[in-house]
Motif scaffolding. Structure first.
Motif, PDB file in Angstrom:
ATOM      1  N   SER A   1       0.850  -1.240  -0.020  1.00  0.00           N
ATOM      2  CA  SER A   1       0.048   0.137   0.127  1.00  0.00           C
ATOM      3  C   SER A   1       0.952   1.408   0.085  1.00  0.00           C
ATOM      4  O   SER A   1       0.445   2.211  -0.825  1.00  0.00           O
ATOM      5  N   MET A   2       2.069   1.346   0.851  1.00  0.00           N
ATOM      6  CA  MET A   2       2.586   2.499   0.967  1.00  0.00           C
ATOM      7  C   MET A   2       3.454   2.781  -0.399  1.00  0.00           C
ATOM      8  O   MET A   2       4.138   3.918  -0.541  1.00  0.00           O
ATOM      9  N   ALA A   3       3.712   1.723  -1.227  1.00  0.00           N
ATOM     10  CA  ALA A   3       4.775   1.882  -2.385  1.00  0.00           C
ATOM     11  C   ALA A   3       3.791   2.662  -3.483  1.00  0.00           C
ATOM     12  O   ALA A   3       4.241   3.268  -4.277  1.00  0.00           O
ATOM     13  N   ARG A   4       2.643   2.465  -3.237  1.00  0.00           N
ATOM     14  CA  ARG A   4       1.771   2.754  -4.557  1.00  0.00           C
ATOM     15  C   ARG A   4       1.353   4.287  -4.601  1.00  0.00           C
ATOM     16  O   ARG A   4       1.670   4.816  -6.004  1.00  0.00           O
ATOM     17  N   PRO A   5       1.217   5.117  -3.723  1.00  0.00           N
ATOM     18  CA  PRO A   5       1.250   6.543  -4.101  1.00  0.00           C
ATOM     19  C   PRO A   5       2.376   7.058  -4.423  1.00  0.00           C
ATOM     20  O   PRO A   5       2.255   8.184  -5.355  1.00  0.00           O
ATOM     21  N   ILE A   6       3.596   6.801  -4.163  1.00  0.00           N
ATOM     22  CA  ILE A   6       4.915   7.482  -4.725  1.00  0.00           C
ATOM     23  C   ILE A   6       4.911   6.947  -6.036  1.00  0.00           C
ATOM     24  O   ILE A   6       5.329   7.603  -7.025  1.00  0.00           O
TER      25      ILE A   6
ATOM     26  N   GLN B   1       4.743   8.464 -11.679  1.00  0.00           N
ATOM     27  CA  GLN B   1       4.463   8.319 -13.230  1.00  0.00           C
ATOM     28  C   GLN B   1       3.425   9.326 -13.863  1.00  0.00           C
ATOM     29  O   GLN B   1       3.661   9.444 -14.939  1.00  0.00           O
ATOM     30  N   VAL B   2       2.883  10.078 -12.885  1.00  0.00           N
ATOM     31  CA  VAL B   2       2.073  11.304 -13.477  1.00  0.00           C
ATOM     32  C   VAL B   2       3.128  12.380 -13.917  1.00  0.00           C
ATOM     33  O   VAL B   2       2.924  13.145 -14.882  1.00  0.00           O
ATOM     34  N   GLU B   3       4.333  12.436 -13.069  1.00  0.00           N
ATOM     35  CA  GLU B   3       5.154  13.438 -13.220  1.00  0.00           C
ATOM     36  C   GLU B   3       6.026  13.286 -14.820  1.00  0.00           C
ATOM     37  O   GLU B   3       6.092  13.840 -15.713  1.00  0.00           O
ATOM     38  N   CYS B   4       6.164  11.682 -14.752  1.00  0.00           N
ATOM     39  CA  CYS B   4       6.680  11.288 -16.151  1.00  0.00           C
ATOM     40  C   CYS B   4       5.707  11.747 -17.242  1.00  0.00           C
ATOM     41  O   CYS B   4       6.144  12.236 -18.205  1.00  0.00           O
ATOM     42  N   ALA B   5       4.525  11.377 -17.050  1.00  0.00           N
ATOM     43  CA  ALA B   5       3.396  11.797 -18.233  1.00  0.00           C
ATOM     44  C   ALA B   5       3.282  13.082 -18.474  1.00  0.00           C
ATOM     45  O   ALA B   5       3.518  13.597 -19.762  1.00  0.00           O
TER      46      ALA B   5
ATOM     47  N   ASN C   1      -6.780  -4.570  -4.776  1.00  0.00           N
ATOM     48  CA  ASN C   1      -6.959  -3.195  -4.257  1.00  0.00           C
ATOM     49  C   ASN C   1      -6.042  -1.946  -5.168  1.00  0.00           C
ATOM     50  O   ASN C   1      -6.498  -1.117  -4.974  1.00  0.00           O
ATOM     51  N   ASP C   2      -4.988  -2.623  -5.792  1.00  0.00           N
ATOM     52  CA  ASP C   2      -4.071  -1.650  -6.555  1.00  0.00           C
ATOM     53  C   ASP C   2      -4.750  -0.772  -7.433  1.00  0.00           C
ATOM     54  O   ASP C   2      -4.280   0.215  -7.667  1.00  0.00           O
ATOM     55  N   GLN C   3      -5.690  -1.264  -8.175  1.00  0.00           N
ATOM     56  CA  GLN C   3      -6.400  -0.533  -9.105  1.00  0.00           C
ATOM     57  C   GLN C   3      -7.044   0.751  -8.404  1.00  0.00           C
ATOM     58  O   GLN C   3      -6.992   1.903  -8.939  1.00  0.00           O
ATOM     59  N   VAL C   4      -7.566   0.649  -7.346  1.00  0.00           N
ATOM     60  CA  VAL C   4      -8.004   1.829  -6.582  1.00  0.00           C
ATOM     61  C   VAL C   4      -7.108   2.722  -6.239  1.00  0.00           C
ATOM     62  O   VAL C   4      -7.227   4.027  -6.241  1.00  0.00           O
ATOM     63  N   ARG C   5      -5.832   2.272  -5.463  1.00  0.00           N
ATOM     64  CA  ARG C   5      -4.677   3.004  -5.171  1.00  0.00           C
ATOM     65  C   ARG C   5      -4.051   3.663  -6.273  1.00  0.00           C
ATOM     66  O   ARG C   5      -4.000   4.820  -5.934  1.00  0.00           O
ATOM     67  N   PHE C   6      -3.832   3.322  -7.479  1.00  0.00           N
ATOM     68  CA  PHE C   6      -3.470   3.938  -8.561  1.00  0.00           C
ATOM     69  C   PHE C   6      -4.265   5.072  -9.325  1.00  0.00           C
ATOM     70  O   PHE C   6      -3.900   6.397  -9.282  1.00  0.00           O
ATOM     71  N   GLU C   7      -5.383   4.591  -9.441  1.00  0.00           N
ATOM     72  CA  GLU C   7      -6.508   5.463  -9.969  1.00  0.00           C
ATOM     73  C   GLU C   7      -6.977   6.668  -8.925  1.00  0.00           C
ATOM     74  O   GLU C   7      -7.134   7.588  -9.230  1.00  0.00           O
ATOM     75  N   GLY C   8      -6.959   6.516  -7.648  1.00  0.00           N
ATOM     76  CA  GLY C   8      -7.281   7.285  -6.652  1.00  0.00           C
ATOM     77  C   GLY C   8      -6.186   8.212  -6.579  1.00  0.00           C
ATOM     78  O   GLY C   8      -6.506   9.654  -6.559  1.00  0.00           O
ATOM     79  N   ALA C   9      -4.965   7.910  -6.852  1.00  0.00           N
ATOM     80  CA  ALA C   9      -3.820   9.000  -6.813  1.00  0.00           C
ATOM     81  C   ALA C   9      -4.120   9.590  -8.177  1.00  0.00           C
ATOM     82  O   ALA C   9      -3.586  10.963  -8.209  1.00  0.00           O
ATOM     83  N   PHE C  10      -4.217   8.921  -9.235  1.00  0.00           N
ATOM     84  CA  PHE C  10      -4.305   9.685 -10.591  1.00  0.00           C
ATOM     85  C   PHE C  10      -5.407  10.866 -10.600  1.00  0.00           C
ATOM     86  O   PHE C  10      -5.243  12.000 -11.034  1.00  0.00           O
ATOM     87  N   ALA C  11      -6.668  10.302  -9.718  1.00  0.00           N
ATOM     88  CA  ALA C  11      -7.771  11.443  -9.790  1.00  0.00           C
ATOM     89  C   ALA C  11      -7.321  12.502  -8.969  1.00  0.00           C
ATOM     90  O   ALA C  11      -7.690  13.710  -9.300  1.00  0.00           O
ATOM     91  N   ALA C  12      -6.326  12.386  -7.733  1.00  0.00           N
ATOM     92  CA  ALA C  12      -6.134  13.387  -7.049  1.00  0.00           C
ATOM     93  C   ALA C  12      -5.029  14.601  -7.802  1.00  0.00           C
ATOM     94  O   ALA C  12      -4.825  15.818  -7.482  1.00  0.00           O
TER      95      ALA C  12
ATOM     96  N   GLY D   1      -5.966   3.480  -0.678  1.00  0.00           N
ATOM     97  CA  GLY D   1      -5.389   4.530  -1.569  1.00  0.00           C
ATOM     98  C   GLY D   1      -5.872   5.804  -1.516  1.00  0.00           C
ATOM     99  O   GLY D   1      -6.154   6.504  -2.551  1.00  0.00           O
ATOM    100  N   ARG D   2      -6.044   6.222  -0.311  1.00  0.00           N
ATOM    101  CA  ARG D   2      -6.463   7.604  -0.105  1.00  0.00           C
ATOM    102  C   ARG D   2      -5.224   8.517   0.434  1.00  0.00           C
ATOM    103  O   ARG D   2      -5.811   9.204   1.478  1.00  0.00           O
ATOM    104  N   TRP D   3      -4.251   8.415   0.087  1.00  0.00           N
ATOM    105  CA  TRP D   3      -3.012   9.109   0.402  1.00  0.00           C
ATOM    106  C   TRP D   3      -3.206  10.494   0.291  1.00  0.00           C
ATOM    107  O   TRP D   3      -3.011  11.142   1.004  1.00  0.00           O
ATOM    108  N   PHE D   4      -3.487  10.736  -1.133  1.00  0.00           N
ATOM    109  CA  PHE D   4      -3.640  12.345  -1.594  1.00  0.00           C
ATOM    110  C   PHE D   4      -5.006  12.931  -1.008  1.00  0.00           C
ATOM    111  O   PHE D   4      -5.516  13.220  -2.087  1.00  0.00           O
TER     112      PHE D   4
END
Length: 403
Positions: free
Chosen positions: A96-101, A106-110, A127-138, A319-322
């Motif tokens: 879980s803790m690796a996904r937000p960074i 990845q967003v910065e690269c994009a 769970n990871d689909q939610v973690r990634f996409e939650g971060a992308f949304a934020a 997946g609600r780090w941000f």
């Protein structure tokens, strides 16, 4: 369902079977340029070996590898540790803790390459689909997100291998893979295989890093950990960065079988899953930080920190780090951590990490008050008035019932 028009997509790439299939699939189905983004979060040199060549062979136009190890430990793991986060009382949230960074990088690269879409290889069950996409949304709500596992008709490992073979794309994966593993500097997880039956005990293959406690040394080892503001800053007399401290304690923990858990957890999507997780250095760190807290935090502060830990664990896992709530919880734990300074000796022996000695200049423990022997600082008769007032509501309630 009609597909959104995409010109350039950045895919989170690991070099494994799934992401090797995703690159050509994206090119064929979206007719777009695909950039591979690789996050080095401490998964190991073996996992990263030849990853750029693999991505290019799969059809990526460019490959970017980001070294995120130090940042992950300092900016994500250490703040999480201050909250005391343990998911469902056991899990130290390694994946879980690796996904937000990873998502943030990845967003910065994009942004840097001018992409208009992001892609990941997470399945629709996890769970990871939610973690990634939650971060992308934020972080990048304007970028389109592609989740191939929710779109394509490939349903098995065999079909993925056939897909690559038909296109003459090399892949080192095979049908013999039994377990699903995810590793970073903090932990390694193992799922699948014999673990899918909860009555099966984990076998030796379910543990990838640590020695079994039975095979660990018969001699205990002691490590001395210096803590400042609820962060490990030195081990065995040597100042270390967060990542260096973790690597040092990982090595120690592995040898003594520290940090193994076998858990059936509640996934965010509703199902339960079973996994064997190994977090050797993290388990030692957690023991050291909680030991200093015991000396420094008063009862109400400690209780509040425990509440923060429970809430933080769910936010991180989900997946609600941000989010503002997660930011507020981390800020509160940072405030409580200001006086959590001290030194702890941890005994490592047969799978257990135990604090045996602890001290702090901010300690609220006072031998003169706590002693069972004679003292001159505490009048025990004072307790009577305190107890009478403390229990006054109960006394009044019972007297009312007797009327």
């Amino acid at each position: 369902m009609s597909k959104v028009e995409v010109k350039k997509v950045v895919v989170a790439y690991s070099g494994g079977l799934d992401t090797s299939v995703i690159i050509p699939w994206l090119k064929e189905n979206y007719d777009c340029e695909v950039v591979a983004f690789v996050a080095d979060v401490g998964q190991g040199a073996e996992e990263l070996e030849g990853v750029e060549e693999k991505a290019i062979a799969s059809g990526a136009s460019e490959v970017y590898v980001a070294d995120l190890k130090e940042e992950m430990v300092k900016e994500y793991i250490y703040p999480s540790l201050k909250t005391g986060a343990l998911y469902e009382g056991k899990y130290l949230l390694g994946t879980s803790m690796a996904r937000p960074i990873i998502a943030k990088a990845q967003v910065e690269c994009a942004r840097n390459v001018g992409a208009d879409a992001l892609a990941h290889g997470c399945t629709g069950k996890g769970n990871d689909q939610v973690r990634f996409e939650g971060a992308f949304a934020a972080l990048a709500p304007d970028l389109h997100v592609i989740a191939p596992w929710r779109e394509w008709d490939l349903v098995s490992r065999e079909e993925c291998l056939d897909y690559l073979a038909e296109r003459n794309i090399p892949c080192s994966a095979s049908l013999t893979k039994i377990y699903s593993r995810d590793a970073n500097a903090w932990h390694i997880s193992t799922e699948g295989g014999v673990l899918e039956q909860t009555w099966n005990a984990p076998n030796d293959d379910c543990w990838a890093w640590t020695k079994s406690p039975e095979e660990a040394s018969n001699e205990a080892e002691y490590v001395t950990i210096k803590v400042e503001k609820c962060e490990v800053v030195a081990v065995d007399g040597k100042d270390m960065s967060p990542y260096e401290a973790l690597m040092y304690l990982n090595d120690k923990g592995v040898e003594h079988g520290i940090g193994r858990i076998d858990i059936v957890e509640n996934r965010l999507v509703g199902m339960k899953s079973r996994g064997c997780y190994e977090t050797p250095g993290g388990t030692i760190m957690m023991e050291a930080l909680r030991a200093v807290e015991q000396l420094v935090l008063d009862k109400s502060s400690f209780e509040f920190r425990e509440e923060l830990g429970v809430k933080a664990a769910h936010l991180i896992y989900d997946g609600r780090w941000f989010t503002p709530l997660c930011e507020s919880i981390i800020a509160a734990s940072e405030s409580l951590a200001q006086d959590v300074n001290g030194e702890v000796v941890i005994k490592l022996y047969k799978g257990q990490a135990t604090a045996t000695q602890k001290r702090s200049d901010n300690s609220l423990y006072c031998e003169a008050f706590a002693t069972f022997g004679e003292d001159e600082v505490y009048d025990q008769s004072h307790a009577e008035g305190f107890i009478r007032l403390y229990s006054l509501a109960s006394r009044i309630r019972t007297l009312n019932s007797q009327k």
